[in-house]
Design a protein around this motif. Sequence first.
Motif, PDB file in Angstrom:
ATOM      1  N   MET A 160       0.842  -1.187   0.000  1.00  0.00           N
ATOM      2  CA  MET A 160       0.000   0.000   0.000  1.00  0.00           C
ATOM      3  C   MET A 160       0.879   1.240   0.000  1.00  0.00           C
ATOM      4  SD  MET A 160      -2.830   1.224   2.787  1.00  0.00           S
ATOM      5  CE  MET A 160      -1.709   2.170   3.817  1.00  0.00           C
ATOM      6  N   GLU A 161       0.552   2.177  -0.860  1.00  0.00           N
ATOM      7  CA  GLU A 161       1.284   3.440  -0.876  1.00  0.00           C
ATOM      8  C   GLU A 161       0.911   4.204   0.390  1.00  0.00           C
ATOM      9  OE1 GLU A 161       1.501   7.437  -3.540  1.00  0.00           O
ATOM     10  OE2 GLU A 161       1.285   5.525  -4.603  1.00  0.00           O
ATOM     11  N   GLN A 162       1.910   4.513   1.196  1.00  0.00           N
ATOM     12  CA  GLN A 162       1.691   5.184   2.477  1.00  0.00           C
ATOM     13  C   GLN A 162       1.501   6.674   2.282  1.00  0.00           C
ATOM     14  OE1 GLN A 162       1.213   3.836   5.292  1.00  0.00           O
ATOM     15  NE2 GLN A 162       2.355   1.971   5.457  1.00  0.00           N
ATOM     16  N   PRO A 163       0.639   7.275   3.109  1.00  0.00           N
ATOM     17  CA  PRO A 163       0.538   8.738   3.081  1.00  0.00           C
ATOM     18  C   PRO A 163       1.868   9.363   3.502  1.00  0.00           C
ATOM     19  CG  PRO A 163      -1.228   7.769   4.405  1.00  0.00           C
ATOM     20  CD  PRO A 163      -0.268   6.675   4.059  1.00  0.00           C
ATOM     21  N   GLU A 164       2.089  10.576   3.062  1.00  0.00           N
ATOM     22  CA  GLU A 164       3.324  11.279   3.405  1.00  0.00           C
ATOM     23  C   GLU A 164       3.467  11.393   4.920  1.00  0.00           C
ATOM     24  OE1 GLU A 164       5.097  15.721   2.811  1.00  0.00           O
ATOM     25  OE2 GLU A 164       4.010  14.830   1.124  1.00  0.00           O
ATOM     26  N   GLY A 165       4.658  11.105   5.404  1.00  0.00           N
ATOM     27  CA  GLY A 165       4.937  11.221   6.833  1.00  0.00           C
ATOM     28  C   GLY A 165       4.688   9.963   7.633  1.00  0.00           C
ATOM     29  N   ALA A 166       4.064   8.957   7.024  1.00  0.00           N
ATOM     30  CA  ALA A 166       3.811   7.704   7.742  1.00  0.00           C
ATOM     31  C   ALA A 166       5.098   6.896   7.776  1.00  0.00           C
ATOM     32  CB  ALA A 166       2.698   6.913   7.065  1.00  0.00           C
ATOM     33  N   GLY A 167       5.505   6.529   8.961  1.00  0.00           N
ATOM     34  CA  GLY A 167       6.718   5.742   9.113  1.00  0.00           C
ATOM     35  C   GLY A 167       6.432   4.256   9.039  1.00  0.00           C
ATOM     36  N   SER A 168       7.464   3.473   9.227  1.00  0.00           N
ATOM     37  CA  SER A 168       7.273   2.020   9.216  1.00  0.00           C
ATOM     38  C   SER A 168       6.636   1.597  10.540  1.00  0.00           C
ATOM     39  CB  SER A 168       8.591   1.297   8.992  1.00  0.00           C
ATOM     40  OG  SER A 168       9.428   1.474  10.102  1.00  0.00           O
ATOM     41  N   ILE A 169       6.111   0.401  10.544  1.00  0.00           N
ATOM     42  CA  ILE A 169       5.391  -0.127  11.706  1.00  0.00           C
ATOM     43  C   ILE A 169       6.275  -1.165  12.380  1.00  0.00           C
ATOM     44  CG2 ILE A 169       3.307  -1.325  12.442  1.00  0.00           C
ATOM     45  CD1 ILE A 169       2.011  -0.256   9.837  1.00  0.00           C
ATOM     46  N   SER A 170       6.620  -0.932  13.634  1.00  0.00           N
ATOM     47  CA  SER A 170       7.511  -1.856  14.325  1.00  0.00           C
ATOM     48  C   SER A 170       6.761  -3.050  14.929  1.00  0.00           C
ATOM     49  CB  SER A 170       8.314  -1.132  15.399  1.00  0.00           C
ATOM     50  OG  SER A 170       7.452  -0.567  16.360  1.00  0.00           O
ATOM     51  N   LEU A 171       5.460  -2.920  15.187  1.00  0.00           N
ATOM     52  CA  LEU A 171       4.677  -4.004  15.780  1.00  0.00           C
ATOM     53  C   LEU A 171       3.474  -4.293  14.894  1.00  0.00           C
ATOM     54  CD1 LEU A 171       4.208  -5.959  18.144  1.00  0.00           C
ATOM     55  CD2 LEU A 171       2.954  -4.119  19.287  1.00  0.00           C
TER      56      LEU A 171
END
Length: 183
Positions: A111-122
């Motif tokens: 999925m193309e992430q919105p600007e500013g969304a970081g990666s998900i660690s959990l």
Amino acid sequence: MEFYNSEENNRIRHVVNWIVDITVVIAFAWFIVYAYGTQIPIAGHSMTPLLQSEDVVLMDRLSYDFGKPDRFDVVVFEREDQKMNVKRVIGLPGETVQIKGGQIYINDELMEQPEGAGSISLAGIAENPVKLGEDEYFLLGDNRDSSEDSRFSNVGNVSGKQIQGRVWIRIAPLANLELIRSK
């Protein structure tokens, strides 16, 4: 005698028009407050940077009476414990959501992430594919590492019935007054 009846009819007509006007104004005010006036206070940092703790937003109840939530809409939903929460729609009915390597996959496509969304660690329960039912949504907070959302079993998939409306404007603090748009 004729003059008296005409004057009395004019008074009655004037009073009836006044009552109708007042009734219409009250009905219109009730409609506006019901549709757009539900205040939702933001508690916590799960929607940072979009919304901060102690911001107050107004919810649009009508948008989902006539339509369905879209991907990236910021919605208000009622949890099983009757608490109101604000999150962003990520997965739509019938889709499969999975979080792999800190990224979100919808139906096995990144999925193309919105600007500013970081990666998900959990990844939580989305470590494995999560199949959404025909009236279920997968919701995430914007601050993905500090959000209790659909990745956790106490929230899980959110039914359309739980979604109360769409966040449409931040009203407090007044210095940050702005419309809230999908990314």
